[in-house]
Design a protein around this motif. Structure first.
Motif, mmCIF file in Angstrom:
data_model
loop_
_atom_site.group_PDB
_atom_site.id
_atom_site.type_symbol
_atom_site.label_atom_id
_atom_site.label_comp_id
_atom_site.label_asym_id
_atom_site.label_seq_id
_atom_site.Cartn_x
_atom_site.Cartn_y
_atom_site.Cartn_z
ATOM 1 N N ALA A 173 -4.814 -10.662 -7.166
ATOM 2 C CA ALA A 173 -4.829 -11.299 -5.848
ATOM 3 C C ALA A 173 -3.612 -10.902 -5.016
ATOM 4 C CB ALA A 173 -4.873 -12.820 -6.005
ATOM 5 N N LEU A 174 -2.609 -10.339 -5.660
ATOM 6 C CA LEU A 174 -1.405 -9.946 -4.925
ATOM 7 C C LEU A 174 -1.721 -8.821 -3.944
ATOM 8 C CD1 LEU A 174 1.579 -9.786 -7.452
ATOM 9 C CD2 LEU A 174 1.254 -11.370 -5.553
ATOM 10 N N ASP A 175 -1.103 -8.872 -2.784
ATOM 11 C CA ASP A 175 -1.243 -7.780 -1.818
ATOM 12 C C ASP A 175 0.150 -7.332 -1.384
ATOM 13 O OD1 ASP A 175 -0.357 -9.772 -0.112
ATOM 14 O OD2 ASP A 175 -2.253 -9.968 0.963
ATOM 15 N N GLU A 176 0.180 -6.327 -0.518
ATOM 16 C CA GLU A 176 1.453 -5.744 -0.084
ATOM 17 C C GLU A 176 2.366 -6.790 0.557
ATOM 18 O OE1 GLU A 176 1.025 -2.307 2.360
ATOM 19 O OE2 GLU A 176 3.084 -2.399 3.127
ATOM 20 N N ALA A 177 1.791 -7.635 1.407
ATOM 21 C CA ALA A 177 2.606 -8.627 2.110
ATOM 22 C C ALA A 177 3.271 -9.592 1.121
ATOM 23 C CB ALA A 177 1.741 -9.396 3.103
ATOM 24 N N ALA A 178 2.532 -10.013 0.113
ATOM 25 C CA ALA A 178 3.090 -10.948 -0.871
ATOM 26 C C ALA A 178 4.206 -10.292 -1.682
ATOM 27 C CB ALA A 178 1.986 -11.451 -1.790
ATOM 28 N N ILE A 179 4.037 -9.016 -1.988
ATOM 29 C CA ILE A 179 5.061 -8.310 -2.763
ATOM 30 C C ILE A 179 6.329 -8.134 -1.924
ATOM 31 C CG2 ILE A 179 5.614 -6.119 -3.885
ATOM 32 C CD1 ILE A 179 2.586 -5.944 -4.606
ATOM 33 N N ILE A 180 6.171 -7.773 -0.663
ATOM 34 C CA ILE A 180 7.330 -7.636 0.212
ATOM 35 C C ILE A 180 8.037 -8.979 0.375
ATOM 36 C CG2 ILE A 180 8.076 -7.176 2.585
ATOM 37 C CD1 ILE A 180 7.525 -4.640 1.102
ATOM 38 N N LYS A 199 10.108 -0.466 1.996
ATOM 39 C CA LYS A 199 9.396 -0.337 3.269
ATOM 40 C C LYS A 199 7.917 -0.047 3.027
ATOM 41 C CE LYS A 199 9.634 2.093 7.716
ATOM 42 N NZ LYS A 199 10.390 3.100 8.515
ATOM 43 N N HIS A 200 7.610 0.585 1.885
ATOM 44 C CA HIS A 200 6.240 0.968 1.568
ATOM 45 C C HIS A 200 5.870 0.439 0.182
ATOM 46 C CE1 HIS A 200 6.728 3.840 4.874
ATOM 47 N NE2 HIS A 200 7.830 4.251 4.279
ATOM 48 N N VAL A 201 4.644 -0.046 0.059
ATOM 49 C CA VAL A 201 4.124 -0.530 -1.221
ATOM 50 C C VAL A 201 2.772 0.122 -1.456
ATOM 51 C CG1 VAL A 201 3.348 -2.527 -2.562
ATOM 52 C CG2 VAL A 201 5.288 -2.759 -0.991
ATOM 53 N N GLU A 202 2.596 0.679 -2.639
ATOM 54 C CA GLU A 202 1.288 1.220 -3.010
ATOM 55 C C GLU A 202 0.867 0.608 -4.336
ATOM 56 O OE1 GLU A 202 0.717 5.393 -2.491
ATOM 57 O OE2 GLU A 202 -0.886 5.502 -3.963
ATOM 58 N N ILE A 203 -0.288 -0.039 -4.316
ATOM 59 C CA ILE A 203 -0.815 -0.691 -5.518
ATOM 60 C C ILE A 203 -1.796 0.254 -6.202
ATOM 61 C CG2 ILE A 203 -2.143 -2.651 -6.397
ATOM 62 C CD1 ILE A 203 -1.141 -4.226 -3.933
ATOM 63 N N ARG A 204 -1.574 0.477 -7.506
ATOM 64 C CA ARG A 204 -2.440 1.359 -8.274
ATOM 65 C C ARG A 204 -2.915 0.664 -9.544
ATOM 66 N NH1 ARG A 204 -0.214 7.599 -8.224
ATOM 67 N NH2 ARG A 204 -0.227 7.887 -5.942
ATOM 68 N N GLU A 205 -4.024 1.153 -10.044
ATOM 69 C CA GLU A 205 -4.552 0.598 -11.295
ATOM 70 C C GLU A 205 -3.585 0.844 -12.446
ATOM 71 O OE1 GLU A 205 -7.324 -1.124 -11.262
ATOM 72 O OE2 GLU A 205 -7.316 -1.609 -13.405
ATOM 73 N N ASP A 206 -3.067 2.078 -12.519
ATOM 74 C CA ASP A 206 -2.101 2.451 -13.543
ATOM 75 C C ASP A 206 -1.076 3.395 -12.936
ATOM 76 O OD1 ASP A 206 -4.852 2.379 -15.566
ATOM 77 O OD2 ASP A 206 -3.046 1.284 -16.162
ATOM 78 N N LEU A 207 0.112 3.430 -13.521
ATOM 79 C CA LEU A 207 1.157 4.344 -13.083
ATOM 80 C C LEU A 207 1.300 5.467 -14.113
ATOM 81 C CD1 LEU A 207 3.907 1.861 -11.804
ATOM 82 C CD2 LEU A 207 1.903 2.774 -10.610
ATOM 83 N N PRO A 208 1.623 6.672 -13.656
ATOM 84 C CA PRO A 208 1.699 7.809 -14.587
ATOM 85 C C PRO A 208 2.827 7.639 -15.592
ATOM 86 C CG PRO A 208 2.563 8.425 -12.431
ATOM 87 C CD PRO A 208 1.943 7.072 -12.268
ATOM 88 N N LYS A 209 2.546 8.060 -16.842
ATOM 89 C CA LYS A 209 3.529 7.947 -17.914
ATOM 90 C C LYS A 209 3.550 9.241 -18.715
ATOM 91 C CE LYS A 209 2.521 3.002 -18.518
ATOM 92 N NZ LYS A 209 1.320 2.984 -17.646
#
Length: 541
Positions: free
Chosen positions: A489-496, A510-520
């Motif tokens: 339920a989290l969105d960019e505004a809530a994270i900022i 200044k920028h937020v990008e939500i992804r399913e997974d991050l590269p490892k």
């Protein structure tokens, strides 16, 4: 570089009488002989069985494969019992190990084989086509091939004249004469290649002395009563081809008589959870992203952590919030460590002997000196950031066939330059601020990505976070964060909004990008470099 002889661990080493890493196994056989050394799946090798098979493999390598002391043998295997046999067999034969990631591409494999001059490789059967693809541009003359289930379903027939099945090599070795190791403390034991995050991957030259000293340094962090030699069960999900697991979960575990349970594929969380339920484990070694994944598994709270004495984190920074969540769920504290490929690798550790300091990793292990310096090489005062420099008996001899890069990596008076920015407090505790190259400059202010990531991770709905710098017309650079979520339920505004509560103005993303997974990486380390390069390429476009 040379290793000074006056270190206390050098005295301990002399008292032990060890001159090679194989002596660690030899000594442990006398103490723990029929006790379990390594398990993987349903299979287990005792210390005596491991020594017997390693000796057979050594005889094959020297008498049948024709390898001589000092020749390089690449091992390209995941966590399997065959890895331990190949490793100690090669050490017994006096060879130099070249640890090779089995998930490497053809390009990466070619570079490592060619650069090291490896004459043979122990390789998983499914990787043989990859090795064949690049073999012509390397010195590899012999492929020793194994399969995942070789111990329970052994294969003996080879497909090509220059191939030998691993189990057939052991069978042949049993019939051949004994071999002498013919190596000394200051001879090379391992060419351990750096990850290549700061340029071309380089082979760190680690001697038997380097690694043996680091084993003694690592063991020294345990106080009496912390563990029982010969009785502990350690879950080992980190790959043994990685320097941290190689020293801690393999060599040091044999030294202490621990029973190491190898996890072949830690990304198979169901399988790893089953192993955690099946074994009465007392020790666990992991990495930040693995702790996150385990805690998000629906069966995590059904694991019995009541026997767990010690959790080690190494290979990547441990997030403070993740450590708190782990302790709340399991009742066990994660002890963090810091090191480099070039230092065998342990340099700093959090131990039961030292007070816990939030945000700090710990103090240097015995006979290890640290200092921080500014861009001119002048030592910075305690409490002020600077590049971390290291001196100790575990520091490599240099980079294989790269004298210029070796010279650039050491100061004139012999300190290893790490490229890490850190703070050392008045008690000698180290806090890592970041890699020098990862620092973000926002309107003239230095912003360290770890600070931003720690703040973001204080939100319970965020699973992982990576912060990078991107070009910005107004501020020079701006902060962009990539996150994966546990609360969808989290969105960019809530994270900022959360960041505004945690960070000073210029540190707020200044920028937020939500992804399913991050590269490892293959060892589970979040790949900030990949995301940074991606973000900057997008900004240029």
């Amino acid at each position: 570089m040379s290793t000074p002889a006056h270190y206390a661990v050098g005295t301990q080493l002399a008292e032990l009488g060890h001159t090679t890493l194989f002596d660690v196994l030899e000594s442990s056989c006398a103490r723990y002989g029929d006790g379990p050394a390594f398990s993987c799946g349903a299979d287990t090798l005792t210390f005596n069985q491991l020594r017997g098979r390693a000796d057979a493999f050594a005889r094959y390598l020297r008498h049948h494969a024709g390898l001589e002391p000092g020749d390089r043998l690449a091992i390209q295997l995941p966590n399997l019992l065959q890895y331990t046999v190949a490793l100690f067999g090669a050490l017994r034969a006096g060879l130099v190990i070249v640890n090779t990631n089995p998930q490497y591409t053809a390009y990466e494999t070619r570079h490592q084989f060619a650069d090291s001059g490896a004459k043979a490789v122990v390789v998983l059967d499914k990787l043989v086509p990859l090795v064949r693809k690049i073999q012509g541009s390397t010195d590899v003359e012999k492929l020793i091939v194994t399969s995942m289930d070789d111990l329970t379903n052994p294969q003996y027939d080879s497909a090509e004249a220059d191939e030998m099945r691993f189990m057939q090599a052991l069978r042949l070795g049993d019939e051949l004469p004994e071999v002498a190791t013919e190596r000394a403390l200051d001879d090379l034991a391992l060419l351990q290649y750096t990850g290549g995050t700061t340029g071309v991957s380089k082979g760190a030259m680690l001697t038997h002395r380097n690694i043996l000293c680091n084993v003694l340094q690592a063991v020294s962090i345990l106080k009496e009563g912390d563990v029982d030699y010969g009785k502990e069960v350690r879950i080992s999900p980190l790959p043994l081809y990685h320097i941290f697991a190689f020293t801690a979960n393999c060599i040091a575990s044999v030294f202490t008589g621990f029973h190491s349970v190898l996890i072949t594929n830690p990304r198979d969380l169901d399988g790893m959870i089953n192993d955690l339920k099946r074994h009465p484990f007392t020790l666990l070694t992991g990495i930040n992203s693995l702790f996150v994944s385990l805690m998000n598994h629906p069966e995590f709270d059904n694991i019995d952590f009541s026997r767990l004495k010690w959790v080690n984190s190494g290979g990547a920074p441990l997030n403070t919030e993740i450590a708190k969540r782990w302790e709340a769920r399991t009742g066990s504290v994660i002890r963090e460590g810091y090191g480099l490929t070039e230092t065998s690798p342990v340099v700093v550790a959090s131990t039961s002997k030292t007070p816990y300091k939030e945000g700090y990793i710990g103090q240097p292990v015995i006979d290890t000196e640290l200092k921080t310096v500014d861009d001119d090489g002048v030592e910075t005062p305690r409490g002020e950031p600077g590049e971390v420099l290291i001196r100790g008996p575990q520091v490599m001899q240099g980079y294989w066939h790269r004298p210029d890069e070796t010279a650039a990596t050491f100061s004139d008076d012999g300190w290893l330059k790490t490229g890490d920015v850190g703070v050392i407090d008045n008690q000698g505790f180290l806090k890592l601020v970041d890699r020098k190259k990862d620092m973000i400059l926002v309107s003239g202010f230095n912003v360290y990505p770890n600070d931003v990531e720690d703040a973001v991770m204080r939100h319970a709905g965020i699973r992982e976070c990576v912060a990078v710098g991107v070009p910005d017309e107004r501020t020079g650079e701006a902060i962009k964060i990539y996150v994966s979520l546990t609360d969808r339920a989290l969105d960019e505004a809530a994270i900022i909004a959360h960041c505004r509560e945690q960070l000073t103005g210029y540190k707020i993303p200044k920028h937020v990008e939500i992804r399913e997974d991050l590269p490892k990486s293959t060892v589970g380390k979040l790949l900030r470099r990949v995301l940074r390069d991606e973000a900057r390429d997008e900004a240029k476009a």
